[in-house]
Design a protein around this motif. Structure first.
Motif, PDB file in Angstrom:
ATOM      1  N   PHE A  33      -2.111  -1.730  -3.454  1.00 21.10           N
ATOM      2  CA  PHE A  33      -1.999  -1.064  -4.757  1.00 21.10           C
ATOM      3  C   PHE A  33      -1.846  -2.132  -5.835  1.00 21.10           C
ATOM      4  CE2 PHE A  33      -0.208   2.428  -2.100  1.00 21.10           C
ATOM      5  CZ  PHE A  33      -1.035   3.461  -2.527  1.00 21.10           C
ATOM      6  N   TYR A  89       0.403  -5.131  -4.350  1.00 15.96           N
ATOM      7  CA  TYR A  89       1.230  -4.879  -3.164  1.00 15.96           C
ATOM      8  C   TYR A  89       0.286  -4.524  -2.022  1.00 15.96           C
ATOM      9  CZ  TYR A  89       4.809  -3.285  -0.026  1.00 15.96           C
ATOM     10  OH  TYR A  89       5.616  -3.155   1.072  1.00 15.96           O
ATOM     11  N   VAL A  95      -0.396  -3.058   1.204  1.00 15.33           N
ATOM     12  CA  VAL A  95       0.242  -2.118   2.144  1.00 15.33           C
ATOM     13  C   VAL A  95      -0.224  -2.427   3.572  1.00 15.33           C
ATOM     14  CG1 VAL A  95       0.642   0.300   2.718  1.00 15.33           C
ATOM     15  CG2 VAL A  95       0.303  -0.355   0.339  1.00 15.33           C
ATOM     16  N   GLY A 137       8.788   3.185   3.411  1.00 12.62           N
ATOM     17  CA  GLY A 137       8.042   2.240   2.587  1.00 12.62           C
ATOM     18  C   GLY A 137       7.035   1.400   3.357  1.00 12.62           C
ATOM     19  N   SER A 138       6.896   1.642   4.667  1.00 14.69           N
ATOM     20  CA  SER A 138       5.982   0.791   5.448  1.00 14.69           C
ATOM     21  C   SER A 138       4.515   1.177   5.233  1.00 14.69           C
ATOM     22  CB  SER A 138       6.341   0.848   6.937  1.00 14.69           C
ATOM     23  OG  SER A 138       6.370   2.183   7.383  1.00 14.69           O
ATOM     24  N   SER A 179       2.656   7.325   4.419  1.00  6.67           N
ATOM     25  CA  SER A 179       1.901   8.295   3.606  1.00  6.67           C
ATOM     26  C   SER A 179       0.547   7.711   3.208  1.00  6.67           C
ATOM     27  CB  SER A 179       2.682   8.670   2.346  1.00  6.67           C
ATOM     28  OG  SER A 179       3.867   9.306   2.712  1.00  6.67           O
ATOM     29  N   THR A 180       0.514   6.406   2.971  1.00  6.57           N
ATOM     30  CA  THR A 180      -0.752   5.762   2.615  1.00  6.57           C
ATOM     31  C   THR A 180      -1.737   5.875   3.776  1.00  6.57           C
ATOM     32  OG1 THR A 180       0.529   4.229   1.265  1.00  6.57           O
ATOM     33  CG2 THR A 180      -1.753   3.614   1.706  1.00  6.57           C
ATOM     34  N   GLU A 215       5.100  13.635   7.889  1.00  2.00           N
ATOM     35  CA  GLU A 215       6.531  13.955   8.030  1.00  2.00           C
ATOM     36  C   GLU A 215       6.799  15.417   7.681  1.00  2.00           C
ATOM     37  OE1 GLU A 215       9.538  10.982   7.342  1.00  2.00           O
ATOM     38  OE2 GLU A 215       8.133   9.891   6.095  1.00  2.00           O
TER      39      GLU A 215
HETATM   40  N1  LIG Z   1       0.550   4.605  -6.261  1.00  2.00           N
HETATM   41  C1  LIG Z   1       1.191   3.498  -5.874  1.00  2.00           C
HETATM   42  N2  LIG Z   1       1.186   2.395  -6.649  1.00  2.00           N
HETATM   43  C2  LIG Z   1       1.807   1.264  -6.266  1.00  2.00           C
HETATM   44  N3  LIG Z   1       2.480   1.119  -5.093  1.00  2.00           N
HETATM   45  C3  LIG Z   1       2.521   2.189  -4.285  1.00  2.00           C
HETATM   46  C4  LIG Z   1       1.896   3.436  -4.620  1.00  2.00           C
HETATM   47  N4  LIG Z   1       2.116   4.307  -3.598  1.00  2.00           N
HETATM   48  C5  LIG Z   1       2.846   3.645  -2.692  1.00  2.00           C
HETATM   49  N5  LIG Z   1       3.091   2.381  -3.088  1.00  2.00           N
HETATM   50  C6  LIG Z   1       3.816   1.357  -2.334  1.00  2.00           C
HETATM   51  O1  LIG Z   1       3.159   1.193  -1.089  1.00  2.00           O
HETATM   52  C7  LIG Z   1       4.103   1.085  -0.034  1.00  2.00           C
HETATM   53  C8  LIG Z   1       3.825   2.151   1.016  1.00  2.00           C
HETATM   54  O2  LIG Z   1       4.080   3.437   0.456  1.00  2.00           O
HETATM   55  P1  LIG Z   1       4.087   4.763   1.353  1.00  2.00           P
HETATM   56  O3  LIG Z   1       4.443   5.891   0.448  1.00  2.00           O
HETATM   57  O4  LIG Z   1       2.817   4.841   2.100  1.00  2.00           O
HETATM   58  O5  LIG Z   1       5.286   4.444   2.357  1.00  2.00           O
HETATM   59  P2  LIG Z   1       6.007   5.425   3.406  1.00  2.00           P
HETATM   60  O6  LIG Z   1       6.117   4.659   4.668  1.00  2.00           O
HETATM   61  O7  LIG Z   1       5.316   6.732   3.443  1.00  2.00           O
HETATM   62  O8  LIG Z   1       7.438   5.571   2.720  1.00  2.00           O
HETATM   63  P3  LIG Z   1       8.543   6.749   2.878  1.00  2.00           P
HETATM   64  O9  LIG Z   1       8.864   6.864   4.324  1.00  2.00           O
HETATM   65  O10 LIG Z   1       9.693   6.213   2.082  1.00  2.00           O
HETATM   66  O11 LIG Z   1       7.932   7.986   2.285  1.00  2.00           O
HETATM   67  C9  LIG Z   1       5.491   1.212  -0.652  1.00  2.00           C
HETATM   68  O12 LIG Z   1       6.034  -0.090  -0.780  1.00  2.00           O
HETATM   69  C10 LIG Z   1       5.241   1.811  -2.017  1.00  2.00           C
HETATM   70  O13 LIG Z   1       6.145   1.303  -2.959  1.00  2.00           O
END
Ligand SMILES: Nc1ncnc2c1ncn2[C@@H]1O[C@H](COP(=O)(O)OP(=O)(O)OP(=O)(O)O)[C@@H](O)[C@H]1O
Length: 285
Positions: free
Chosen positions: A13, A20, A22, A43-44, A47-48, A162
């Protein structure tokens, strides 16, 4: 050949100056009708990962494929169930499912559609709540509705982000059983995100941990060799269940420790700067 595949994917992102990352070189192969649980820390990138598999995001490098073809735009072939239900609050239980069914099966006749929607309402045990609005349902009922709406569009792939994490322990285990019961009758390819090791072991065929970010990858996988149907009351006494739970938990702890060590090693040493103390006053002629 894998049915659903993430092939050596990089994804980040933000602009190059403040990026960042991912995923870096993330790969995942899911067989048709397999139930895979992806487990990871907050944050790993869980969701992405779902967004990439659903076609909501495109990889910067590498490929995401469904049945050998690049995953296209989000569509009814990929059903996503989110943690926050994403229901339309002004439509009833019936209305929420009807809207999705009308969009996907526009040629279905009125009577057939009514029976079809009722079948999915019954399947998730919401019989009797057809005309309630989402605001009149409990969290577990809303999640069931969200699941029924997604199942009713008959997606090839079910992506569960989740879906149970906001629920209390009892409702959570009831819904775990319900999802498995439905999956056993109406097999689909499932990728379920969870942060709960027990949930992954009870439900999945295979557990794939996500390494902590940035630059996460899908780590060592664990096959779940436990007969189905799995009875949670007896599983707690099953040595294979206990062993697998311990193995996955230990692996997750080791990933966390490695990530912390790496983060400490990444901290830059600061130069040893001493404050400047003022010297004697000098006058320049
Ligand atoms: N639209 C965005 N712009 C910038 N960074 C993002 C965006 N969406 C997610 N991130 C960053 O990408 C990383 C992965 O986010 P993601 O939501 O996929 O994590 P996650 O494992 O689902 O987290 P959680 O369990 O807390 O929901 C995180 O560090 C988040 O801060």
């Amino acid at each position: 050949m894998a049915y659903l595949e993430l092939d050596n994917v990089d994804f980040g992102f933000g602009p190059p100056s403040n990026r960042y990352e991912v995923f870096e070189g993330a790969s995942l192969s899911v067989e048709q009708n397999e139930f895979v649980a992806v487990i990871g820390f907050s944050g790993s990138g869980k969701s992405t990962l779902i967004s990439l598999l659903a076609g909501l995001e495109k990889p910067d490098r590498g490929a995401v494929r469904l049945n050998g073809k690049p995953v296209g735009e989000p569509g009814p072939d990929k059903g996503v169930v989110f943690q926050n239900y994403s229901l339309l609050p002004w439509l009833s239980v019936y209305g929420n499912i009807e809207l999705a069914v009308k969009q996907v099966f526009s040629k279905m006749g009125r009577g057939e559609r009514r029976d079809y929607i009722q079948h999915y309402i019954d399947m998730v045990s919401l019989t009797g709540s057809e005309w309630k609005l989402p605001g009149e349902l409990s969290g577990g009922m809303r999640q069931r509705l969200s699941l029924a709406r997604t199942l009713a569009i008959k997606p090839e792939v079910l992506l569960l982000d989740e879906p149970l994490s906001a629920l209390d322990a009892l409702t959570r285990s009831q819904l775990q059983d319900e999802i498995i019961r439905i999956w056993e009758v109406d097999r689909r390819t499932v990728v379920m995100i969870t942060n709960d090791v027990d949930e992954a072991v009870i439900m999945a065929d295979r557990i794939v941990p996500l390494t902590p970010g940035p630059a996460a990858r899908l780590g060592k996988e664990f096959k779940v060799c436990l007969d189905r149907p799995r009875d949670r009351a007896t599983l707690n006494f099953n040595p294979a269940f206990k062993q697998l739970r311990n193995d996955v938990t230990r692996y997750m702890v080791s990933l966390d420790q490695d990530a912390r060590r790496l983060a400490t090693a990444r901290e830059l040493p600061l130069p040893d700067i001493k404050p400047v103390t003022p010297g004697p006053r000098v006058s320049i002629a």
